[in-house]
Design an enzyme around this catalytic site. Structure first.
Site, PDB file in Angstrom:
ATOM      1  N   ASP A   1       3.828   2.287 -25.626  1.00  0.00           N
ATOM      2  CA  ASP A   1       5.072   1.516 -25.689  1.00  0.00           C
ATOM      3  C   ASP A   1       5.795   1.719 -27.016  1.00  0.00           C
ATOM      4  OD1 ASP A   1       4.690   0.414 -23.177  1.00  0.00           O
ATOM      5  OD2 ASP A   1       3.641  -1.353 -23.943  1.00  0.00           O
TER       6      ASP A   1
ATOM      7  N   TYR B   1      -8.921   3.058 -27.974  1.00  0.00           N
ATOM      8  CA  TYR B   1      -7.797   2.432 -28.674  1.00  0.00           C
ATOM      9  C   TYR B   1      -8.334   1.665 -29.872  1.00  0.00           C
ATOM     10  CZ  TYR B   1      -4.304   3.296 -25.024  1.00  0.00           C
ATOM     11  OH  TYR B   1      -3.432   3.892 -24.149  1.00  0.00           O
TER      12      TYR B   1
ATOM     13  N   ARG C   1       0.855   6.702 -21.369  1.00  0.00           N
ATOM     14  CA  ARG C   1       2.062   6.291 -22.070  1.00  0.00           C
ATOM     15  C   ARG C   1       1.705   5.327 -23.199  1.00  0.00           C
ATOM     16  NH1 ARG C   1       5.156   4.179 -16.627  1.00  0.00           N
ATOM     17  NH2 ARG C   1       4.906   6.081 -15.376  1.00  0.00           N
TER      18      ARG C   1
ATOM     19  N   ARG D   1      -3.529  -5.290 -26.263  1.00  0.00           N
ATOM     20  CA  ARG D   1      -2.784  -6.247 -27.090  1.00  0.00           C
ATOM     21  C   ARG D   1      -3.032  -7.695 -26.645  1.00  0.00           C
ATOM     22  NH1 ARG D   1       3.109  -3.827 -26.819  1.00  0.00           N
ATOM     23  NH2 ARG D   1       3.609  -5.772 -27.923  1.00  0.00           N
TER      24      ARG D   1
END
Length: 254
Positions: free
Chosen positions: A54, A112, A52, A199
């Site tokens: 966000d 990422y 997933r 993050r």
């Protein structure tokens, strides 16, 4: 005969409430399944994804799969999907996969990337695609801190308190910053990433870059297993799911 189709998709996460279907909200999965339902004459087709993302988070290499009885070639699937999907989702490739393939469970690692714009002035044309940090940063110290994250660790300090997973041990193979003028790009490759993990790492390492904490703090944060001790969660708009790896050799050299 049912076939399993594997797709690599890209999307601009700005106007989505995330990847996963949510009632009453616009999501990437919802758009994909809506198009597939039309193509299958009203029959529901479930899409499985590698993971997933966000609200506000982007993807360049998200991987999905779905099962279908339709006898379209991979190229026909790509054209048909791109013709019907909204402009902020693009199908980059389609392949027929083995029935045992699973977009999530077959993955060996994910990559990422996180973009930070460091110029003194905000770039209005990049505001949805990178975080803005107009302060001097010590890149060598930041890379030193990132180096301490490599290996297998419990990343409890670097995941949201809302994380439901009890097992918070992950392996990071690659973590570094590359600079291109005022643009900094964090790159991470690992076995998997917890909720908000990238993050929070970025927010913490930016504090290292500003001199608010030493690189060695990373070791104590890993040992503490306490989210409250790490830095802030960096904004969603800088984050990209860049690539999903399905064999070890493809990321070992990176």
């Amino acid at each position: 005969m049912t076939r399993r189709m594997k797709c690599v998709i890209a999307y601009d996460g700005t106007d989505f409430s995330g990847y996963q279907v949510q009632p009453g909200k616009r999501t990437v999965q919802g758009e994909l399944e809506g198009v597939l339902k039309r193509m299958h004459k009203g029959s529901d087709v479930r899409v499985a994804a590698s993971g997933r993302t966000d609200a506000g988070v982007h993807a360049y290499g998200q991987v999905i799969h779905f099962d279908t009885p339709l006898a379209l070639s991979p190229e026909q699937w790509k054209k048909a999907l791109n013709a019907q999907l909204p402009d902020d989702i693009a199908v980059r490739s389609v392949d027929e996969a083995d029935s045992t393939f699973h977009a999530r469970f077959s993955a060996k690692a994910k990559e990422y990337r996180y973009n930070v714009w460091t110029a003194a002035e905000r770039d209005v044309f990049r505001r949805y695609y990178c975080a803005w940090h107009p302060y001097p940063l010590h890149i060598d110290a930041m890379n030193e801190a990132l180096g301490l994250l490599k290996g297998t660790h419990d990343f409890t300090s670097f995941c949201s308190a809302k994380t439901a997973m009890e097992d918070r041990v992950r392996t990071i193979y690659h973590a570094e910053i590359e600079a291109d003028g005022p643009m900094l790009q964090f790159r991470f490759i690992g076995t998997g990433f917890l909720y908000n993990m990238v993050r929070i790492i970025v927010g913490t390492v930016l504090e290292v870059g500003k001199g608010k904490r030493p690189p060695a703090d990373i070791k104590s944060l890993l040992a503490a297993k306490d989210r409250r001790l790490a830095g802030p969660t960096a904004p969603a708009e800088g984050l990209y799911l860049w690539h999903v790896y399905y064999d070890r050799e493809s990321f070992d050299h990176k």
